[in-house]
Design an enzyme around this catalytic site. Structure first.
Site, PDB file in Angstrom:
ATOM      1  N   GLY A   1       3.183  42.710 -25.018  1.00  0.00           N
ATOM      2  CA  GLY A   1       3.169  43.602 -26.127  1.00  0.00           C
ATOM      3  C   GLY A   1       3.020  45.284 -25.687  1.00  0.00           C
ATOM      4  N   GLY A   2       2.806  46.228 -26.717  1.00  0.00           N
ATOM      5  CA  GLY A   2       2.259  47.408 -26.331  1.00  0.00           C
ATOM      6  C   GLY A   2       0.932  47.753 -25.752  1.00  0.00           C
TER       7      GLY A   2
ATOM      8  CB  CYS B   1      -0.023  39.745 -21.392  1.00  0.00           C
ATOM      9  SG  CYS B   1       0.668  41.016 -20.290  1.00  0.00           S
TER      10      CYS B   1
ATOM     11  CG  ASP C   1       6.330  46.769 -35.208  1.00  0.00           C
ATOM     12  OD1 ASP C   1       7.459  47.019 -34.926  1.00  0.00           O
ATOM     13  OD2 ASP C   1       5.602  46.271 -34.260  1.00  0.00           O
TER      14      ASP C   1
END
Length: 462
Positions: A166-167, A170, A282
């Site tokens: 992800g941003g 992990c 999101d």
């Protein structure tokens, strides 16, 4: 309660004391007993003038006047004392009732505070935990898990256990001591945004329990690294299933409609049944996870907001290109911001429409045409979605010619409505949900009765 009663008793003694002392002084006076007799009593009439002359303390004219004045003063003092005492007692009673009411409201307020119910205050969130197991308002147990256990469960975060990225970090597969297989999101919270997302996700998910929303099992903290523990979703994300190595081969038409229906149910719960409503902000195929039975669940609530609970004006936009609704504006500093009053649940509906197009067409939301040129799935598909002669030709080849064309047209119409540029033209997620239910077989959670194909009759050649 006991303190108030004691205070009333003290005030009562304090107020009656002057009257008591005054009455005692009058009882010691030579004419005190004359109050019990009328002024025309024989006792007074028998006092001779000669006796009055030799008794300066007893004078008939002034004595009568003095006794009447004293009597009046006592009555006035008694009335004033009783009135004051009554007013004070009434005031104390009102104060006591107000105190009881205020205490009751405070108790209710604390009972409704999600942080209090979770056993967790988010303001002193980092490193200040009072318990290791907390029960949220839905009755589920949320655990604060020791970092050493997380480290051991992931084999020291070995790369072979990575499920995704992800941003801010992990997601790892982990096996806890009780042989429970879970997913652990590791977040590097050195930045303020990462820390806020961690707190926000734990706060929101700890108060949500729904079949189509990921289940939060616990969390952990180790310095600036934070961990969120979820149930493990064995079939990964929808993005991996559609655009990974299998290219959607495991997702039949009916299975894709089930995923769409499950996603709509999760969104409807957030928009219509949470109080206050929650906007995900999101929604995308990588945040739709699939369990072993391909049941879809919404995940990643770091950017979600409770509508009405936060100031939505000038809220910094964080999302994924291709899913962001067009009502979002780009400011002069090239930083995305939500324009005034534009953040609504219709933003989630737009993202859902993009996911529906992914399921229908098997394409990514944004595809590169050249190194410096990209094309949105919405821009590319919109002219063909409304043309019934062209629509069957752009469907994902994996499911092409496997559905009833009427159902295909209906799904395309729903997708077109969801991705309308004007938010007010988009449907509510509840309306989308009602449109999808008849397209999903009963055994997959819908109302469609699927008639099995009739095998061809055996023919014999004479």
């Amino acid at each position: 309660m006991n303190l108030l009663l004691l205070l009333i008793l003290v005030l009562l003694v304090f107020l009656i004391q002057p009257f008591w002392i005054h009455a005692s002084s009058l009882s010691n006076h030579p004419i005190a007993f004359s109050f019990s007799a009328p002024l025309s009593s024989p006792l007074i009439s028998q006092i001779s003038p000669s006796m009055a002359a030799f008794s300066p303390g007893i004078q008939t004219g002034s004595d009568d006047k003095s006794r009447v004045d004293s009597h009046h003063r006592m009555i006035v003092a008694l009335i004033v004392t009783c009135s004051a005492l009554g007013a004070i007692i009434l005031s104390l009673l009102c104060l006591w009732l107000y105190h009881l009411k205020f205490s009751h409201k405070s108790g209710n307020k604390n009972a409704k505070n999600p942080d209090a119910e979770n056993g967790l205050g988010l303001s002193p969130f980092l490193g200040k935990f009072n318990s290791v197991r907390m029960v949220n308002k839905k009755g589920a147990v949320i655990s604060f898990i020791d970092y050493k256990l997380i480290e051991k469960a992931t084999d020291n975060f070995h790369e072979s256990n990575i499920l995704g990225e992800g941003g801010f970090g992990c997601v790892y597969k982990a096996s806890l001591d009780d042989n429970l297989i879970v997913a652990v999101k590791k977040l590097d919270c050195a930045t303020q945004d990462a820390g806020k997302e961690f707190e926000n996700e734990v706060h929101i998910l700890s108060n949500i329990r729904h079949p189509n929303i990921i289940t939060l099992l616990g969390y952990s903290v180790c310095d600036e690294t934070k961990f969120i523990v979820y149930e493990l979703m064995h079939n990964g994300s929808l993005e991996t299933q559609l655009h990974g190595p299998s290219q959607g081969s495991a997702l039949t038409w009916h299975m894709r409609m089930k995923v769409a229906l499950d996603t709509a149910r999760g969104l409807e719960y957030l928009h219509e049944h949470c109080n206050p409503p929650v906007i995900h902000r999101d929604l995308k195929s990588s945040n739709i996870l699939l369990d072993s039975n391909f049941k879809a669940k919404l995940s990643d609530f770091g950017l979600a907001i409770a509508d009405g609970g936060q100031n939505k004006n000038n809220l910094k936009l964080s999302g994924t290109l291709g899913y962001v609704a067009p009502e979002y504006l780009l400011d002069e500093n090239s930083v995305f911001f939500i324009s005034l009053g534009k953040l609504t649940d219709k933003s989630d509906v737009y993202a859902f429409g993009v996911v529906l197009l992914e399921l229908l067409l098997g394409k990514r939301p944004v595809e590169k045409l050249a190194p410096a040129q990209c094309q949105s799935i919405v821009t590319w598909a919109m002219p063909q979605l409304t043309d019934r002669s062209k629509l069957p030709n752009i469907v994902d080849p994996v499911i092409k010619n496997t559905m009833d064309l009427k159902h295909l047209y209906q799904v395309a119409a729903v997708a077109v409505l969801c991705v309308q540029p004007e938010p007010s033209y988009r449907p509510l997620i509840t309306d989308v949900l009602h449109s999808l239910v008849p397209l999903v077989p009963i055994e997959l959670g819908g109302t469609l009765r699927v008639t099995p194909p009739v095998p061809p009759a055996n023919t014999t050649i004479p």
